[in-house]
Design an enzyme around this catalytic site. Sequence first.
Site, PDB file in Angstrom:
ATOM      1  N   ARG A  37      34.264  45.046  43.044  1.00  0.00           N
ATOM      2  CA  ARG A  37      34.119  46.395  43.603  1.00  0.00           C
ATOM      3  C   ARG A  37      32.863  47.079  43.092  1.00  0.00           C
ATOM      4  NH1 ARG A  37      39.562  49.302  42.203  1.00  0.00           N
ATOM      5  NH2 ARG A  37      39.538  47.832  40.455  1.00  0.00           N
ATOM      6  N   VAL A  40      26.557  44.353  40.257  1.00  0.00           N
ATOM      7  CA  VAL A  40      25.973  44.010  38.965  1.00  0.00           C
ATOM      8  C   VAL A  40      24.573  43.466  39.196  1.00  0.00           C
ATOM      9  CG1 VAL A  40      28.174  43.556  37.840  1.00  0.00           C
ATOM     10  CG2 VAL A  40      27.023  41.713  39.042  1.00  0.00           C
ATOM     11  N   ASP A  49      37.830  43.582  46.958  1.00  0.00           N
ATOM     12  CA  ASP A  49      38.858  44.431  46.374  1.00  0.00           C
ATOM     13  C   ASP A  49      40.166  43.658  46.434  1.00  0.00           C
ATOM     14  OD1 ASP A  49      40.729  46.336  45.646  1.00  0.00           O
ATOM     15  OD2 ASP A  49      39.705  47.973  46.694  1.00  0.00           O
ATOM     16  N   ALA A  70      38.799  38.427  37.311  1.00  0.00           N
ATOM     17  CA  ALA A  70      39.334  39.743  37.666  1.00  0.00           C
ATOM     18  C   ALA A  70      40.850  39.753  37.550  1.00  0.00           C
ATOM     19  CB  ALA A  70      38.913  40.116  39.086  1.00  0.00           C
ATOM     20  N   ARG A  72      44.461  42.733  36.904  1.00  0.00           N
ATOM     21  CA  ARG A  72      45.001  44.012  36.437  1.00  0.00           C
ATOM     22  C   ARG A  72      45.403  43.782  34.992  1.00  0.00           C
ATOM     23  NH1 ARG A  72      49.659  47.427  35.867  1.00  0.00           N
ATOM     24  NH2 ARG A  72      49.141  49.537  36.529  1.00  0.00           N
ATOM     25  N   ALA A  73      44.692  44.435  34.077  1.00  0.00           N
ATOM     26  CA  ALA A  73      44.882  44.173  32.653  1.00  0.00           C
ATOM     27  C   ALA A  73      46.236  44.671  32.166  1.00  0.00           C
ATOM     28  CB  ALA A  73      43.767  44.832  31.854  1.00  0.00           C
ATOM     29  N   TYR A 141      53.205  41.789  33.010  1.00  0.00           N
ATOM     30  CA  TYR A 141      51.878  41.177  33.029  1.00  0.00           C
ATOM     31  C   TYR A 141      51.985  39.662  32.859  1.00  0.00           C
ATOM     32  CZ  TYR A 141      47.169  39.929  31.409  1.00  0.00           C
ATOM     33  OH  TYR A 141      45.945  39.332  31.251  1.00  0.00           O
ATOM     34  N   LYS A 145      50.969  36.470  35.495  1.00  0.00           N
ATOM     35  CA  LYS A 145      50.073  35.381  35.137  1.00  0.00           C
ATOM     36  C   LYS A 145      50.770  34.021  35.266  1.00  0.00           C
ATOM     37  CE  LYS A 145      46.147  37.345  33.949  1.00  0.00           C
ATOM     38  NZ  LYS A 145      44.843  36.969  34.572  1.00  0.00           N
TER      39      LYS A 145
END
Length: 315
Positions: A37, A40, A49, A70, A72-73, A141, A145
């Site tokens: 998104r 760089v 996205d 990438a 979602r932490a 989370y 994963k």
Amino acid sequence: MHTLYTRVALTGSSGFVGSNLLSVLNTAGYMTLSFGRQTVSATRNFELDLRNRFDIQDTLCEVQCLIHCAARAHVMDETLDDPLAAYLQFNTESTLRLATQAAAAGVRRFIYLSSVKALGESTRIDEPFAYDSPLAPEDDYGISKARAEEGLREIAARTGMEVTIIRPPLVYGRGVKANFAAMMRLAGRNLPLPLASVRNKRSMVALDNLVDLIVTCVSHKDAGNQTFMVSDDADVSTPELLSAMTRAYGKSPRLLPCPPSALSLGARVLGKSVVAERLLGSLQVDIEHTKQVLGWTPRVKLEDVLKEMALDSVV
């Protein structure tokens, strides 16, 4: 440059790991495409996205290897009503959509940055998680994963695209935020802390070591269809870590003895059980398989990285 694949795509290139990885890839002479998104520098950028139903298959025809950083932490103080749904959408569904498009585009190797949390939240001392430990996530989370890993293996078996999974524990280095940065600031203030009696062991990985392993997985012929654990190969206890942080500021550590059971009880009373688990509990990983398959060893040491971080931080 001795490489297996030279045309590489990267997601998450504006993040903590991805930005450093992109710099190393570009310096090493790889042709890199960046998906995300944010734009760089020093690379070709394409909008992506992961919250949307994207289609980048045509663009992926240009590359041989896709590195998916990438995500979602993990969030300590989650505020969403249904965090699992958010994690699954971002970390599982989008990963599998990306891998499916990559395989259809002819990408040869898909490198996935997973997490040790796919295996669980803790280990017994000197009984580390290994590359073949069963998936046993305990939070949303970790579930996202683990399910992504399962789906990627199915895609690899069905399409023939190689999938490489890397499971880092806590990643630290210059620019790190959240809990590790908070611990650095606390150590720099050198307040007396009641943690001298803690006897845990935790694996961590320096950012430079993680990036080096990822690049190795791009270039190494035997990295395909493998799962790798990664760490600095030097586990530390909480008092050892805090002492090393304090010394990085040129100060003498001031840690006081206190029974871990009392610390745990106090944390429960204050509603900080999760924080206490990270300070008191153990979480170790075994990287022997990684070293044997790839001939890889960590390049930097904890103490050297902490000194660099201390120069950057404001106490």
